[in-house]
Design a protein around this motif. Structure first.
Motif, PDB file in Angstrom:
ATOM      1  N   THR A 160       0.828  -1.206   0.000  1.00  0.00           N
ATOM      2  CA  THR A 160       0.000   0.000   0.000  1.00  0.00           C
ATOM      3  C   THR A 160       0.860   1.252   0.000  1.00  0.00           C
ATOM      4  OG1 THR A 160      -1.720  -1.186   1.234  1.00  0.00           O
ATOM      5  CG2 THR A 160      -1.864   1.214   1.187  1.00  0.00           C
ATOM      6  N   ALA A 161       1.909   1.250   0.825  1.00  0.00           N
ATOM      7  CA  ALA A 161       2.810   2.409   0.873  1.00  0.00           C
ATOM      8  C   ALA A 161       3.459   2.641  -0.487  1.00  0.00           C
ATOM      9  CB  ALA A 161       3.875   2.199   1.944  1.00  0.00           C
ATOM     10  N   SER A 162       3.886   1.578  -1.138  1.00  0.00           N
ATOM     11  CA  SER A 162       4.514   1.713  -2.453  1.00  0.00           C
ATOM     12  C   SER A 162       3.547   2.303  -3.466  1.00  0.00           C
ATOM     13  CB  SER A 162       5.014   0.349  -2.953  1.00  0.00           C
ATOM     14  OG  SER A 162       6.038  -0.143  -2.113  1.00  0.00           O
ATOM     15  N   ARG A 163       2.297   1.861  -3.429  1.00  0.00           N
ATOM     16  CA  ARG A 163       1.292   2.385  -4.351  1.00  0.00           C
ATOM     17  C   ARG A 163       1.053   3.870  -4.106  1.00  0.00           C
ATOM     18  NH1 ARG A 163      -1.982  -1.630  -6.825  1.00  0.00           N
ATOM     19  NH2 ARG A 163      -1.470  -3.747  -6.112  1.00  0.00           N
ATOM     20  N   LEU A 164       0.916   4.251  -2.843  1.00  0.00           N
ATOM     21  CA  LEU A 164       0.653   5.646  -2.513  1.00  0.00           C
ATOM     22  C   LEU A 164       1.820   6.543  -2.917  1.00  0.00           C
ATOM     23  CD1 LEU A 164      -1.019   5.237   1.008  1.00  0.00           C
ATOM     24  CD2 LEU A 164      -2.139   5.875  -1.138  1.00  0.00           C
ATOM     25  N   VAL A 165       3.039   6.054  -2.679  1.00  0.00           N
ATOM     26  CA  VAL A 165       4.222   6.840  -3.030  1.00  0.00           C
ATOM     27  C   VAL A 165       4.328   7.004  -4.538  1.00  0.00           C
ATOM     28  CG1 VAL A 165       6.742   6.868  -3.030  1.00  0.00           C
ATOM     29  CG2 VAL A 165       5.504   6.283  -0.940  1.00  0.00           C
ATOM     30  N   THR A 166       4.173   5.912  -5.274  1.00  0.00           N
ATOM     31  CA  THR A 166       4.283   5.969  -6.734  1.00  0.00           C
ATOM     32  C   THR A 166       3.189   6.842  -7.341  1.00  0.00           C
ATOM     33  OG1 THR A 166       5.257   3.749  -6.771  1.00  0.00           O
ATOM     34  CG2 THR A 166       4.383   4.595  -8.837  1.00  0.00           C
ATOM     35  N   ASP A 167       1.950   6.659  -6.876  1.00  0.00           N
ATOM     36  CA  ASP A 167       0.836   7.450  -7.400  1.00  0.00           C
ATOM     37  C   ASP A 167       0.986   8.927  -7.060  1.00  0.00           C
ATOM     38  OD1 ASP A 167      -0.240   5.142  -8.398  1.00  0.00           O
ATOM     39  OD2 ASP A 167      -1.753   4.909  -6.829  1.00  0.00           O
ATOM     40  N   GLY A 168       1.721   9.222  -5.981  1.00  0.00           N
ATOM     41  CA  GLY A 168       1.898  10.603  -5.554  1.00  0.00           C
ATOM     42  C   GLY A 168       3.177  11.249  -6.075  1.00  0.00           C
ATOM     43  N   ASP A 169       3.794  10.649  -7.088  1.00  0.00           N
ATOM     44  CA  ASP A 169       5.012  11.179  -7.705  1.00  0.00           C
ATOM     45  C   ASP A 169       6.220  11.145  -6.768  1.00  0.00           C
ATOM     46  OD1 ASP A 169       3.797  11.712 -10.162  1.00  0.00           O
ATOM     47  OD2 ASP A 169       3.129  13.692  -9.513  1.00  0.00           O
ATOM     48  N   GLY A 170       6.241  10.175  -5.881  1.00  0.00           N
ATOM     49  CA  GLY A 170       7.409   9.972  -5.034  1.00  0.00           C
ATOM     50  C   GLY A 170       8.165   8.738  -5.477  1.00  0.00           C
ATOM     51  N   ARG A 171       9.265   8.447  -4.803  1.00  0.00           N
ATOM     52  CA  ARG A 171      10.084   7.269  -5.119  1.00  0.00           C
ATOM     53  C   ARG A 171      10.474   6.564  -3.830  1.00  0.00           C
ATOM     54  NH1 ARG A 171      12.165  11.474  -7.860  1.00  0.00           N
ATOM     55  NH2 ARG A 171      14.105  11.598  -6.691  1.00  0.00           N
ATOM     56  N   ILE A 172      10.192   5.286  -3.774  1.00  0.00           N
ATOM     57  CA  ILE A 172      10.597   4.494  -2.618  1.00  0.00           C
ATOM     58  C   ILE A 172      12.115   4.315  -2.649  1.00  0.00           C
ATOM     59  CG2 ILE A 172      10.543   2.206  -1.559  1.00  0.00           C
ATOM     60  CD1 ILE A 172       7.997   3.538  -1.000  1.00  0.00           C
ATOM     61  N   ILE A 173      12.762   4.640  -1.541  1.00  0.00           N
ATOM     62  CA  ILE A 173      14.194   4.391  -1.416  1.00  0.00           C
ATOM     63  C   ILE A 173      14.424   3.013  -0.808  1.00  0.00           C
ATOM     64  CG2 ILE A 173      16.343   5.130  -0.314  1.00  0.00           C
ATOM     65  CD1 ILE A 173      15.419   6.930  -2.585  1.00  0.00           C
ATOM     66  N   LYS A 174      13.709   2.711   0.268  1.00  0.00           N
ATOM     67  CA  LYS A 174      13.836   1.383   0.857  1.00  0.00           C
ATOM     68  C   LYS A 174      12.746   1.150   1.897  1.00  0.00           C
ATOM     69  CE  LYS A 174      17.534   3.183   3.844  1.00  0.00           C
ATOM     70  NZ  LYS A 174      18.971   3.055   4.163  1.00  0.00           N
ATOM     71  N   ASN A 175      12.451  -0.123   2.094  1.00  0.00           N
ATOM     72  CA  ASN A 175      11.588  -0.553   3.193  1.00  0.00           C
ATOM     73  C   ASN A 175      12.471  -1.156   4.265  1.00  0.00           C
ATOM     74  OD1 ASN A 175       8.743  -0.181   2.109  1.00  0.00           O
ATOM     75  ND2 ASN A 175       9.627  -1.450   0.499  1.00  0.00           N
TER      76      ASN A 175
END
Length: 304
Positions: A160-175
């Protein structure tokens, strides 16, 4: 020989004795390609260790997960597990190999586009919004879950966090277990992502766990897919002192989101006109590395 041994170690493989039959023609070809990269100046003394080590760690984790997935399927098939696993590997791995190459190339194109869009092309330093989001009460709640339930809970959080970040124009660095670190070029984009996560975490009907977030904006050093520097440290410290369901921002994020250079009013409440956010200034707090860290609690104007 010394270079080959060093690369083998950096990739995370165990040491092989001189008499061990441990290498194949593919290993020889990999060494030749590595030498080509050295001759081209891609792998140098200053980058070789870090880059190869990162490759080793990343692919080791991916291989562990893929092997676990195939093994679970083989065990559930009812056939001989070893035979079924070998058959799955023969049919599946070439397709996985192609998909991994495709995904890498797409990310390479995306990273190149971002790099060319900034003024300081080639510089590891850029202005970014950095945000940590972690699960509230993770340790206590995880003790109440069976192993399979814990894995499912964490996977739901990460997905869910990955989806929200991607949809919000962010980039996941790491979990990092119960925590996610992401960045965004725009402070407002990061703020919206963090606020949406805390909103969902506060909803009892939503499976997304209760979270808290720390958001900082400023200069960031990017290296091998990770981020470093005071801005990252401050975001981490803010997360550690944020209350459940809250998003704390530092001065850099406050100024970027409010349009104000400073907040020196006597009132802790700040409602900058024209901004979609309101802010509540917190007392300065002493945290590791920062004796008097100033922060603000962030709210959307229409929800406060």
């Amino acid at each position: 020989m010394q270079v080959a041994e060093e690369l083998w170690r950096l990739l995370g493989f165990p040491h092989a004795a001189p008499d061990d039959v441990a290498f194949t023609p593919a290993d020889v070809e990999a060494l030749r390609l590595s030498q080509d990269l050295m001759d081209l100046g891609i792998l140098g003394t200053d980058s070789q260790s870090a880059l190869v080590r990162t490759w080793g760690r990343s692919f080791a984790r991916l291989a562990e997960w893929e092997t676990s997935l195939l093994t679970d399927i083989a065990l559930k098939s009812g056939a001989d597990p070893a035979t079924e696993l070998a058959d799955l590997a023969e049919r599946v791995l070439p397709r996985v190999d192609s998909l991994q190459s495709y995904i890498w190339r797409r990310h390479l194109a995306s990273a190149a586009s971002r790099m060319l869009a900034v003024e300081s092309v080639g510089s590891p330093i850029s202005h970014l919004a950095v945000c940590f989001v972690d699960i509230v009460g993770y340790t206590s709640h995880s003790k109440t879950l069976a192993e399979a339930e814990l894995v499912e809970w964490i996977e739901h959080f990460e997905d869910t966090a990955s989806r929200l970040v991607t949809d919000g124009d962010g980039r996941i660095i790491k979990n990092i277990g119960d925590e996610v670190l992401f960045v965004a070029d725009d402070a407002s984009a990061a703020a919206e992502i963090a606020l949406e996560m805390t909103r969902r975490g506060a909803d009892d009907d939503d499976l997304f766990p209760s979270v808290r977030a720390g958001l900082a904006y400023g200069e960031v050093v990017s290296r091998l897919g990770d981020v470093f520097g005071p801005t990252v440290n401050i975001a981490s410290r803010l997360t550690s002192i944020a209350r459940p369901g809250a998003v704390l921002v530092d001065r850099g994020a406050y100024e970027a989101l409010s349009g104000l250079e400073d907040d020196r009013s006597d009132s802790p409440e700040s409602d900058p006109g024209g901004s979609p956010y309101t802010f509540r200034r917190m007392r300065r707090t002493s945290v590791k590395g920062y004796s008097r860290l100033q922060s603000w609690v962030l709210h959307r104007r229409d929800e406060h």
